[in-house]
Design an enzyme around this catalytic site. Sequence first.
Site, PDB file in Angstrom:
ATOM      1  N   LYS A  14       0.830  -1.213   0.000  1.00 30.98           N
ATOM      2  CA  LYS A  14       0.000   0.000   0.000  1.00 30.98           C
ATOM      3  C   LYS A  14       0.864   1.262   0.000  1.00 30.98           C
ATOM      4  O   LYS A  14       0.661   2.167  -0.798  1.00 30.98           O
ATOM      5  CB  LYS A  14      -0.922   0.021   1.237  1.00 30.98           C
ATOM      6  CG  LYS A  14      -1.860  -1.173   1.325  1.00 30.98           C
ATOM      7  CD  LYS A  14      -2.782  -1.073   2.518  1.00 30.98           C
ATOM      8  CE  LYS A  14      -2.086  -1.249   3.849  1.00 30.98           C
ATOM      9  NZ  LYS A  14      -1.507  -2.600   4.074  1.00 30.98           N
ATOM     10  N   ARG A  89     -10.039   0.221   8.939  1.00 32.33           N
ATOM     11  CA  ARG A  89      -9.598  -1.167   9.113  1.00 32.33           C
ATOM     12  C   ARG A  89     -10.604  -2.013   9.854  1.00 32.33           C
ATOM     13  O   ARG A  89     -10.384  -3.214  10.024  1.00 32.33           O
ATOM     14  CB  ARG A  89      -8.331  -1.165   9.956  1.00 32.33           C
ATOM     15  CG  ARG A  89      -7.044  -1.218   9.217  1.00 32.33           C
ATOM     16  CD  ARG A  89      -5.966  -1.154  10.271  1.00 32.33           C
ATOM     17  NE  ARG A  89      -4.794  -1.857   9.889  1.00 32.33           N
ATOM     18  CZ  ARG A  89      -3.757  -1.301   9.266  1.00 32.33           C
ATOM     19  NH1 ARG A  89      -3.798  -0.039   8.944  1.00 32.33           N
ATOM     20  NH2 ARG A  89      -2.715  -2.004   8.985  1.00 32.33           N
ATOM     21  N   ARG A 128      11.652  -6.326   4.034  1.00 34.69           N
ATOM     22  CA  ARG A 128      11.457  -4.862   4.085  1.00 34.69           C
ATOM     23  C   ARG A 128      12.490  -4.205   5.006  1.00 34.69           C
ATOM     24  O   ARG A 128      12.787  -4.705   6.086  1.00 34.69           O
ATOM     25  CB  ARG A 128      10.050  -4.552   4.589  1.00 34.69           C
ATOM     26  CG  ARG A 128       9.851  -3.055   4.848  1.00 34.69           C
ATOM     27  CD  ARG A 128       8.427  -2.627   4.942  1.00 34.69           C
ATOM     28  NE  ARG A 128       7.660  -3.317   5.960  1.00 34.69           N
ATOM     29  CZ  ARG A 128       6.353  -3.188   6.098  1.00 34.69           C
ATOM     30  NH1 ARG A 128       5.679  -2.416   5.266  1.00 34.69           N
ATOM     31  NH2 ARG A 128       5.728  -3.844   7.035  1.00 34.69           N
ATOM     32  N   ARG A 161      11.247  -2.928  10.735  1.00 34.67           N
ATOM     33  CA  ARG A 161      10.177  -2.463  11.614  1.00 34.67           C
ATOM     34  C   ARG A 161       9.956  -3.464  12.740  1.00 34.67           C
ATOM     35  O   ARG A 161       9.999  -4.672  12.514  1.00 34.67           O
ATOM     36  CB  ARG A 161       8.880  -2.313  10.804  1.00 34.67           C
ATOM     37  CG  ARG A 161       8.581  -0.866  10.483  1.00 34.67           C
ATOM     38  CD  ARG A 161       7.470  -0.689   9.511  1.00 34.67           C
ATOM     39  NE  ARG A 161       6.208  -1.306   9.888  1.00 34.67           N
ATOM     40  CZ  ARG A 161       5.083  -1.151   9.195  1.00 34.67           C
ATOM     41  NH1 ARG A 161       5.083  -0.410   8.102  1.00 34.67           N
ATOM     42  NH2 ARG A 161       3.975  -1.731   9.579  1.00 34.67           N
ATOM     43  N   ARG A 172      -0.982  -9.852  12.625  1.00 38.78           N
ATOM     44  CA  ARG A 172      -1.576  -8.802  11.788  1.00 38.78           C
ATOM     45  C   ARG A 172      -2.427  -9.417  10.686  1.00 38.78           C
ATOM     46  O   ARG A 172      -3.486  -8.881  10.346  1.00 38.78           O
ATOM     47  CB  ARG A 172      -0.475  -7.916  11.201  1.00 38.78           C
ATOM     48  CG  ARG A 172       0.097  -6.961  12.242  1.00 38.78           C
ATOM     49  CD  ARG A 172       1.492  -6.500  11.916  1.00 38.78           C
ATOM     50  NE  ARG A 172       1.556  -5.697  10.708  1.00 38.78           N
ATOM     51  CZ  ARG A 172       2.687  -5.478  10.023  1.00 38.78           C
ATOM     52  NH1 ARG A 172       3.823  -6.007  10.436  1.00 38.78           N
ATOM     53  NH2 ARG A 172       2.658  -4.722   8.966  1.00 38.78           N
TER      54      ARG A 172
HETATM   55  P1  AP5 Z   1       4.821  -1.697   1.798  1.00 38.70           P
HETATM   56  O1  AP5 Z   1       4.501  -0.736   0.704  1.00 38.70           O
HETATM   57  O2  AP5 Z   1       5.662  -1.230   2.935  1.00 38.70           O
HETATM   58  O3  AP5 Z   1       3.477  -2.424   2.309  1.00 38.70           O
HETATM   59  P2  AP5 Z   1       2.239  -1.857   3.120  1.00 38.70           P
HETATM   60  O4  AP5 Z   1       1.009  -2.510   2.568  1.00 38.70           O
HETATM   61  O5  AP5 Z   1       2.280  -0.357   3.157  1.00 38.70           O
HETATM   62  O6  AP5 Z   1       2.596  -2.528   4.505  1.00 38.70           O
HETATM   63  P3  AP5 Z   1       2.412  -2.082   6.007  1.00 38.70           P
HETATM   64  O7  AP5 Z   1       3.065  -3.167   6.795  1.00 38.70           O
HETATM   65  O8  AP5 Z   1       2.899  -0.688   6.227  1.00 38.70           O
HETATM   66  O9  AP5 Z   1       0.890  -2.169   6.146  1.00 38.70           O
HETATM   67  P4  AP5 Z   1       0.121  -2.395   7.445  1.00 38.70           P
HETATM   68  O10 AP5 Z   1      -1.269  -2.223   6.974  1.00 38.70           O
HETATM   69  O11 AP5 Z   1       0.420  -3.632   8.179  1.00 38.70           O
HETATM   70  O12 AP5 Z   1       0.739  -1.298   8.392  1.00 38.70           O
HETATM   71  P5  AP5 Z   1       0.398   0.219   8.737  1.00 38.70           P
HETATM   72  O13 AP5 Z   1       1.643   0.975   8.649  1.00 38.70           O
HETATM   73  O14 AP5 Z   1      -0.808   0.707   8.012  1.00 38.70           O
HETATM   74  O15 AP5 Z   1       5.519  -2.978   1.100  1.00 38.70           O
HETATM   75  C1  AP5 Z   1       6.010  -4.060   1.867  1.00 38.70           C
HETATM   76  C2  AP5 Z   1       7.364  -4.507   1.281  1.00 38.70           C
HETATM   77  O16 AP5 Z   1       7.159  -5.066  -0.030  1.00 38.70           O
HETATM   78  C3  AP5 Z   1       8.383  -3.371   1.083  1.00 38.70           C
HETATM   79  O17 AP5 Z   1       9.663  -3.871   1.356  1.00 38.70           O
HETATM   80  C4  AP5 Z   1       8.237  -2.990  -0.404  1.00 38.70           C
HETATM   81  O18 AP5 Z   1       9.458  -2.467  -0.927  1.00 38.70           O
HETATM   82  C5  AP5 Z   1       7.868  -4.339  -1.045  1.00 38.70           C
HETATM   83  N1  AP5 Z   1       6.952  -4.186  -2.176  1.00 38.70           N
HETATM   84  C6  AP5 Z   1       5.807  -3.441  -2.162  1.00 38.70           C
HETATM   85  N2  AP5 Z   1       5.169  -3.533  -3.353  1.00 38.70           N
HETATM   86  C7  AP5 Z   1       5.917  -4.390  -4.122  1.00 38.70           C
HETATM   87  C8  AP5 Z   1       5.767  -4.903  -5.447  1.00 38.70           C
HETATM   88  N3  AP5 Z   1       4.726  -4.565  -6.205  1.00 38.70           N
HETATM   89  N4  AP5 Z   1       6.690  -5.785  -5.901  1.00 38.70           N
HETATM   90  C9  AP5 Z   1       7.735  -6.131  -5.129  1.00 38.70           C
HETATM   91  N5  AP5 Z   1       7.952  -5.679  -3.863  1.00 38.70           N
HETATM   92  C10 AP5 Z   1       7.043  -4.812  -3.363  1.00 38.70           C
HETATM   93  O19 AP5 Z   1      -0.033   0.029  10.262  1.00 38.70           O
HETATM   94  C11 AP5 Z   1       0.871  -0.406  11.262  1.00 38.70           C
HETATM   95  C12 AP5 Z   1       0.133  -0.626  12.559  1.00 38.70           C
HETATM   96  O20 AP5 Z   1      -0.445   0.613  13.020  1.00 38.70           O
HETATM   97  C13 AP5 Z   1      -1.058  -1.606  12.508  1.00 38.70           C
HETATM   98  O21 AP5 Z   1      -0.658  -2.955  12.654  1.00 38.70           O
HETATM   99  C14 AP5 Z   1      -1.908  -1.107  13.688  1.00 38.70           C
HETATM  100  O22 AP5 Z   1      -1.388  -1.564  14.917  1.00 38.70           O
HETATM  101  C15 AP5 Z   1      -1.719   0.401  13.635  1.00 38.70           C
HETATM  102  N6  AP5 Z   1      -2.781   1.033  12.813  1.00 38.70           N
HETATM  103  C16 AP5 Z   1      -2.607   1.649  11.610  1.00 38.70           C
HETATM  104  N7  AP5 Z   1      -3.784   2.053  11.100  1.00 38.70           N
HETATM  105  C17 AP5 Z   1      -4.735   1.686  12.004  1.00 38.70           C
HETATM  106  C18 AP5 Z   1      -6.152   1.791  12.015  1.00 38.70           C
HETATM  107  N8  AP5 Z   1      -6.841   2.344  11.005  1.00 38.70           N
HETATM  108  N9  AP5 Z   1      -6.815   1.286  13.103  1.00 38.70           N
HETATM  109  C19 AP5 Z   1      -6.142   0.712  14.135  1.00 38.70           C
HETATM  110  N10 AP5 Z   1      -4.805   0.560  14.157  1.00 38.70           N
HETATM  111  C20 AP5 Z   1      -4.091   1.039  13.109  1.00 38.70           C
END
Ligand code: AP5
Length: 221
Positions: A14, A89, A128, A161, A172
């Site tokens: 994402k 979410r 990552r 991370r 997760r």
């Molecule tokens: P990346 O782009 O980093 O993936 P992402 O989907 O952004 O992953 P996140 O882990 O950040 O998502 P998440 O939803 O778990 O965490 P968030 O930060 O929102 O890509 C991943 C890897 O793959 C990278 O190394 C990238 O280079 C590679 N890659 C990407 N695309 C690729 C492709 N097409 N081909 C090859 N390689 C690729 O949330 C973190 C925490 O915060 C949650 O667990 C929760 O505790 C809290 N939180 C956040 N939002 C909320 C909410 N709304 N409600 C409650 N708690 C929340």
Amino acid sequence: MVNMLIMGKPGAGKGTLASKLLEHYRLAHISTGNIYREEIAKGSAIGQEAQKYISQGELVPDDMTNGIVYDILKNHPMPHGFMLDGYPRTKAQAIALDEMLHTLSIKLDVVINMDVDDELLMIRMADRRVCPKCGATYNVTTKPPKTAGVCDVCGTLLIQRADDSEESVKNRLRIYNRATRPLLGYYEKTDLLMTVDGALPTLTVFYEIVSKLDGINRGHH
Ligand code: AP5
């Protein structure tokens, strides 16, 4: 102007795809995950509270997250539109968001769902690396920095991370399946849902979305 929401499992890509779309459409990025990571780095009260949940791979309570998003939507000027990333979410967050958008007379244009299978996610998250200073994201196999272990943007040493441990990633994913996946049905009913294959290279997915969105916009004029 375009207002979008990007959904998908943890590690689906994402943030990586969002950075391309933000630049192209000049959108404001509202990533609740990034906001919490910044608050944790600052050591604020919100950060300290959020860290208890995030380090375990649990969701932060809805009220706290809804309050943060409402404050941004209400108070920050976003002349070209916004990208909500990682929010909503849960069903309660989706309902709260609908109420916010209604109150603020904001229209959502598209909900992008990145579809990726679990094995690929586990590999992506293990590979990552992130910059603790500027937040740039890399991948040791698919998107390595120019110098191993060092951020291209600001020269800081890259880290993994804390919530990318295998245990936390599994949790997760469990939470995604239970709380977030049902939202796809919710958005399907609104006709806004656009599912893309997140296993493809980022640029391929980016061009697919842009051509579809431009087609939709042309249809409106
Ligand atoms: P990346 O782009 O980093 O993936 P992402 O989907 O952004 O992953 P996140 O882990 O950040 O998502 P998440 O939803 O778990 O965490 P968030 O930060 O929102 O890509 C991943 C890897 O793959 C990278 O190394 C990238 O280079 C590679 N890659 C990407 N695309 C690729 C492709 N097409 N081909 C090859 N390689 C690729 O949330 C973190 C925490 O915060 C949650 O667990 C929760 O505790 C809290 N939180 C956040 N939002 C909320 C909410 N709304 N409600 C409650 N708690 C929340």
